[in-house]
Design a protein around this motif. Structure first.
Motif, PDB file in Angstrom:
ATOM      1  N   GLN A  53       0.804  -1.215   0.000  1.00 21.43           N
ATOM      2  CA  GLN A  53       0.000   0.000   0.000  1.00 21.43           C
ATOM      3  C   GLN A  53       0.841   1.271   0.000  1.00 21.43           C
ATOM      4  OE1 GLN A  53      -4.130  -1.217   1.445  1.00 21.43           O
ATOM      5  NE2 GLN A  53      -2.996  -0.580   3.227  1.00 21.43           N
ATOM      6  N   THR A  54       2.135   1.136  -0.027  1.00 21.77           N
ATOM      7  CA  THR A  54       3.017   2.294   0.111  1.00 21.77           C
ATOM      8  C   THR A  54       2.801   3.344  -0.967  1.00 21.77           C
ATOM      9  OG1 THR A  54       4.749   1.109  -1.079  1.00 21.77           O
ATOM     10  CG2 THR A  54       4.825   1.037   1.323  1.00 21.77           C
ATOM     11  N   HIS A  55       2.379   2.939  -2.138  1.00 19.43           N
ATOM     12  CA  HIS A  55       2.201   3.889  -3.249  1.00 19.43           C
ATOM     13  C   HIS A  55       0.736   4.240  -3.526  1.00 19.43           C
ATOM     14  CE1 HIS A  55       1.718  -0.100  -4.967  1.00 19.43           C
ATOM     15  NE2 HIS A  55       0.992   0.464  -5.918  1.00 19.43           N
ATOM     16  N   LEU A  56      -0.184   3.730  -2.698  1.00 22.11           N
ATOM     17  CA  LEU A  56      -1.604   3.946  -2.951  1.00 22.11           C
ATOM     18  C   LEU A  56      -2.166   5.143  -2.186  1.00 22.11           C
ATOM     19  CD1 LEU A  56      -2.906   0.252  -2.715  1.00 22.11           C
ATOM     20  CD2 LEU A  56      -2.301   1.542  -4.767  1.00 22.11           C
ATOM     21  N   SER A  57      -3.168   5.774  -2.763  1.00 19.58           N
ATOM     22  CA  SER A  57      -3.883   6.863  -2.088  1.00 19.58           C
ATOM     23  C   SER A  57      -4.759   6.254  -0.990  1.00 19.58           C
ATOM     24  CB  SER A  57      -4.774   7.604  -3.085  1.00 19.58           C
ATOM     25  OG  SER A  57      -5.811   6.752  -3.536  1.00 19.58           O
ATOM     26  N   ARG A  58      -5.325   7.101  -0.136  1.00 14.12           N
ATOM     27  CA  ARG A  58      -6.164   6.608   0.954  1.00 14.12           C
ATOM     28  C   ARG A  58      -7.356   5.821   0.425  1.00 14.12           C
ATOM     29  NH1 ARG A  58     -10.333   7.009   4.407  1.00 14.12           N
ATOM     30  NH2 ARG A  58      -9.906   6.842   6.624  1.00 14.12           N
ATOM     31  N   SER A  59      -8.026   6.339  -0.582  1.00 11.62           N
ATOM     32  CA  SER A  59      -9.202   5.640  -1.117  1.00 11.62           C
ATOM     33  C   SER A  59      -8.824   4.291  -1.730  1.00 11.62           C
ATOM     34  CB  SER A  59      -9.935   6.510  -2.138  1.00 11.62           C
ATOM     35  OG  SER A  59      -9.098   6.817  -3.225  1.00 11.62           O
ATOM     36  N   LYS A  60      -7.683   4.233  -2.394  1.00  8.90           N
ATOM     37  CA  LYS A  60      -7.236   2.971  -2.977  1.00  8.90           C
ATOM     38  C   LYS A  60      -6.772   1.994  -1.895  1.00  8.90           C
ATOM     39  CE  LYS A  60      -6.236   4.597  -7.560  1.00  8.90           C
ATOM     40  NZ  LYS A  60      -5.258   4.810  -8.623  1.00  8.90           N
ATOM     41  N   ARG A  61      -6.216   2.515  -0.800  1.00 11.52           N
ATOM     42  CA  ARG A  61      -5.832   1.641   0.323  1.00 11.52           C
ATOM     43  C   ARG A  61      -7.066   1.010   0.945  1.00 11.52           C
ATOM     44  NH1 ARG A  61      -0.671   3.931   3.621  1.00 11.52           N
ATOM     45  NH2 ARG A  61       0.534   4.543   1.825  1.00 11.52           N
ATOM     46  N   LEU A  62      -8.116   1.799   1.123  1.00 10.24           N
ATOM     47  CA  LEU A  62      -9.362   1.267   1.681  1.00 10.24           C
ATOM     48  C   LEU A  62      -9.936   0.174   0.779  1.00 10.24           C
ATOM     49  CD1 LEU A  62     -10.961   4.601   2.912  1.00 10.24           C
ATOM     50  CD2 LEU A  62     -10.155   2.732   4.366  1.00 10.24           C
ATOM     51  N   ALA A  63      -9.941   0.416  -0.517  1.00 11.71           N
ATOM     52  CA  ALA A  63     -10.439  -0.580  -1.470  1.00 11.71           C
ATOM     53  C   ALA A  63      -9.546  -1.822  -1.475  1.00 11.71           C
ATOM     54  CB  ALA A  63     -10.513   0.026  -2.872  1.00 11.71           C
ATOM     55  N   ASP A  66       0.125  -1.758  14.636  1.00 14.02           N
ATOM     56  CA  ASP A  66       1.480  -1.292  14.940  1.00 14.02           C
ATOM     57  C   ASP A  66       1.923  -0.100  14.099  1.00 14.02           C
ATOM     58  OD1 ASP A  66       1.664  -2.864  12.654  1.00 14.02           O
ATOM     59  OD2 ASP A  66       3.664  -3.586  13.105  1.00 14.02           O
ATOM     60  N   VAL A  67       1.361   0.053  12.908  1.00 12.69           N
ATOM     61  CA  VAL A  67       1.694   1.195  12.048  1.00 12.69           C
ATOM     62  C   VAL A  67       0.383   1.794  11.545  1.00 12.69           C
ATOM     63  CG1 VAL A  67       2.814   1.952   9.920  1.00 12.69           C
ATOM     64  CG2 VAL A  67       3.865   0.149  11.302  1.00 12.69           C
ATOM     65  N   MET A  68       0.140   3.042  11.878  1.00 11.63           N
ATOM     66  CA  MET A  68      -1.115   3.692  11.472  1.00 11.63           C
ATOM     67  C   MET A  68      -0.780   4.828  10.512  1.00 11.63           C
ATOM     68  SD  MET A  68      -4.331   3.349  12.371  1.00 11.63           S
ATOM     69  CE  MET A  68      -5.817   4.159  12.842  1.00 11.63           C
ATOM     70  N   THR A  69      -1.162   4.670   9.261  1.00  8.66           N
ATOM     71  CA  THR A  69      -0.931   5.720   8.270  1.00  8.66           C
ATOM     72  C   THR A  69      -2.279   6.329   7.892  1.00  8.66           C
ATOM     73  OG1 THR A  69       0.943   4.429   7.445  1.00  8.66           O
ATOM     74  CG2 THR A  69       0.230   6.260   6.094  1.00  8.66           C
ATOM     75  N   THR A  70      -3.022   5.630   7.047  1.00  4.13           N
ATOM     76  CA  THR A  70      -4.346   6.124   6.666  1.00  4.13           C
ATOM     77  C   THR A  70      -5.451   5.437   7.458  1.00  4.13           C
ATOM     78  OG1 THR A  70      -4.593   4.468   4.932  1.00  4.13           O
ATOM     79  CG2 THR A  70      -3.605   6.596   4.301  1.00  4.13           C
ATOM     80  N   GLY A  71      -5.120   4.369   8.144  1.00 11.24           N
ATOM     81  CA  GLY A  71      -6.107   3.629   8.918  1.00 11.24           C
ATOM     82  C   GLY A  71      -6.853   2.579   8.114  1.00 11.24           C
ATOM     83  N   ALA A  72      -6.429   2.309   6.888  1.00 10.72           N
ATOM     84  CA  ALA A  72      -7.134   1.361   6.023  1.00 10.72           C
ATOM     85  C   ALA A  72      -7.122  -0.053   6.600  1.00 10.72           C
ATOM     86  CB  ALA A  72      -6.525   1.363   4.620  1.00 10.72           C
ATOM     87  N   THR A  73      -5.982  -0.504   7.093  1.00  8.92           N
ATOM     88  CA  THR A  73      -5.883  -1.856   7.657  1.00  8.92           C
ATOM     89  C   THR A  73      -6.698  -1.957   8.935  1.00  8.92           C
ATOM     90  OG1 THR A  73      -3.686  -2.135   6.694  1.00  8.92           O
ATOM     91  CG2 THR A  73      -4.285  -3.636   8.477  1.00  8.92           C
TER      92      THR A  73
END
Length: 70
Positions: free
Chosen positions: A15-25, A48-55
């Motif tokens: 997910q490192t290169h994905l936007s927030r919406s693409k991470r959620l999808a 353990d790692v919170m970026t966009t919160g998708a996971t």
């Protein structure tokens, strides 16, 4: 106390290169409750790692679906 109640069931792309919406999808359907796992009482979700919160969001959806009705 229950640990590791949620497991990844789909290997998703990084997910490192994905936007927030693409991470959620990307996380949609990627997690499920472990077999023979039941939830009772209060549930605490730790990521353990919170970026966009998708996971964390995908895991929370799984936990909410399995939570007993109050």
């Amino acid at each position: 106390m229950v640990r590791d109640a949620v497991q990844r069931v789909i290997n998703t792309e990084t997910q490192t290169h994905l936007s927030r919406s693409k991470r959620l999808a990307n996380m949609n359907g990627a997690f499920a409750l472990r077999r023979n796992q039941s939830l009772m009482g209060t549930v605490m979700l730790v990521d353990d790692v919170m970026t966009t919160g998708a996971t964390a969001s995908a895991c929370a959806c799984v936990l909410k679906k399995q939570a007993p009705v109050k």
